[in-house]
Design an enzyme around this catalytic site. Structure first.
Site, PDB file in Angstrom:
ATOM      1  NE  ARG A 149       7.803  -4.636   7.058  1.00 23.63           N
ATOM      2  CZ  ARG A 149       6.621  -4.079   7.297  1.00 23.63           C
ATOM      3  NH1 ARG A 149       6.071  -3.286   6.397  1.00 23.63           N
ATOM      4  NH2 ARG A 149       5.966  -4.324   8.414  1.00 23.63           N
ATOM      5  NE  ARG A 153       7.869  -2.424  11.299  1.00 23.65           N
ATOM      6  CZ  ARG A 153       6.751  -1.958  10.736  1.00 23.65           C
ATOM      7  NH1 ARG A 153       6.846  -1.273   9.593  1.00 23.65           N
ATOM      8  NH2 ARG A 153       5.579  -2.169  11.266  1.00 23.65           N
ATOM      9  CE  LYS A 202      -2.502   0.132   3.539  1.00 24.32           C
ATOM     10  NZ  LYS A 202      -3.182   0.793   4.641  1.00 24.32           N
ATOM     11  NE  ARG A 233       1.081  -5.311  11.777  1.00 23.78           N
ATOM     12  CZ  ARG A 233       2.095  -5.087  10.957  1.00 23.78           C
ATOM     13  NH1 ARG A 233       3.245  -5.747  11.111  1.00 23.78           N
ATOM     14  NH2 ARG A 233       1.986  -4.226   9.973  1.00 23.78           N
TER      15      ARG A 233
END
Length: 389
Positions: free
Chosen positions: A128, A134, A14, A145
């Site tokens: 990622r 992260r 996105k 999530r």
């Protein structure tokens, strides 16, 4: 104006698509998370309200969020539209956005949902995580999530499916292919949108001749109430006789005569890219009528011009016009000219002020030559609407 809501689960890409769309179509990017953080950092009134709620462990209310969004929209009135990321998140927020768009004389053109299977999202986010560092890019957090996204998003997607402006995109394709699909959809939407322009200015400011020239250049239909009323007079209709009597007394023609003629003009105009309105709306009531007429055709006012000309120059122009074939009924005498200018000041200036609250009203210097004023108007249209040729 082009308004888009972009959806997609974590890992759908996105962010990449948002960046491209915003740049290509000159949109203002609206992320509720980013906006809230800005309000908090700036310690605005809304930011301080949100800060106290967050400090107590609460969630920031929709009332605060929508005020932040509305403020941002008004502050970026020169944008071609808005790209909403992260809003609406709930069914209730979908209604809030719809109401906000109506208040701003606009609408959401489409909700684009980049669809990616859960396992693909997990794989992308885990990859990622190997480079991002992260802590939330681990499988347990990722699946939670995704679960939360599905539960909260489904009612929102159904809301827009019912309205016929939900569009899904295959997010498993390459980035370029997803981009191409989105661009094709947006261009199709733009090709169907009407470019509606309102020309304001005192009698004698040149609205008529400039409006006709712009209509010819951009393939727009010129809607001049004066010309339509004159046609009724020339045809000798009963309506025309009433109009002539009103003209002779220097009075404005009532809405119950004008509005049906405008509606008929719009209905009979096929294949045009939009309309240029001259002489309507002249009153606050007529401004609401025009909004209603355009809403009926799933459209709205896209651009507003106010042509400014010095009062003495207006009088000189109207006096000169009274001695030509282009003479208007209110040109035939100083008293009628002054009365018409006074009516514009009392009834139409408040309309312009009303539009300034929710629209960008472009003020154009009408004291320049016709060619220069026309050039400035054309440049404004071309810079605001990249798809108009």
């Amino acid at each position: 104006m082009l308004n888009i809501a972009l959806f997609g689960p974590p890992g759908a890409g996105k962010g990449t698509q948002s960046e491209f769309i915003v740049k290509k179509y000159n949109l203002c990017y609206i992320s509720t998370g980013d906006l809230l953080r800005e309000e908090l950092a700036s310690e605005t009134k809304l930011g301080l309200e949100a800060k106290s709620i967050i400090a107590e462990g609460g969630l920031v209310s929709d009332e605060i969020i929508v005020q932040i969004i509305e403020k941002t929209i008004k502050k970026n009135s020169d944008a071609n539209g808005f790209l909403f990321d992260g809003f609406p998140r709930t069914y209730i927020q979908a209604y809030i956005l719809e109401g906000l768009m109506i208040k701003l004389n606009s609408s959401l053109d489409c909700l684009i949902s980049i669809e990616v299977p859960e396992e693909e999202s997990v794989k992308r986010l885990l990859n990622r995580g190997k480079t991002s560092g992260r802590s939330d890019d681990n499988e347990l957090v990722i699946r939670n999530r995704l679960k939360e996204y599905k539960e909260k998003t489904l009612p929102v997607l159904n809301f827009y499916k019912e309205r016929g402006n939900y569009f899904s995109m295959n997010g498993v394709q390459t980035i370029n292919d997803v981009t191409e699909d989105i661009v094709n959809l947006i261009n199709t939407k733009l090709s169907k949108k009407l470019l509606n322009i309102v020309m304001f200015g005192y009698p004698g400011s040149g609205r008529g001749s400039l409006g006709k020239a712009l209509a010819e250049k951009f393939n727009l239909e010129f809607v001049a109430t004066g010309a339509m009323l004159e046609e009724e007079i020339e045809n000798g209709t009963e309506t025309g006789k009433k109009i002539k009597a009103l003209y002779d007394s220097g009075e404005l023609v009532p809405d119950d005569i004008v509005v049906p003629l405008i509606e008929q003009k719009i209905e009979n105009s096929k294949g045009v890219k939009g309309f240029i309105f001259k002489g309507f709306p002249r009153t606050l009531v007529q401004s609401y009528i025009l909004d209603g007429i355009l809403k009926k055709h799933d459209s709205y006012i896209a651009k507003i011009f106010e042509i400014e000309v010095d009062t003495l120059e207006l009088i000189r122009r109207l006096d000169r016009r009274s001695k030509t074939d282009a003479c208007m009924p209110y040109d035939t005498g100083a008293d009628k000219i002054v009365k018409r200018l006074q009516e514009h000041k009392e009834k139409t200036i408040p309309v312009i002020e009303k539009y300034k609250e929710n629209h960008e009203v472009s003020v154009i210097d009408g004291m320049l030559s016709f060619e220069k004023v026309f050039e400035n108007l054309s440049n404004e249209i071309e810079s605001s609407f990249k798809n108009v040729k």
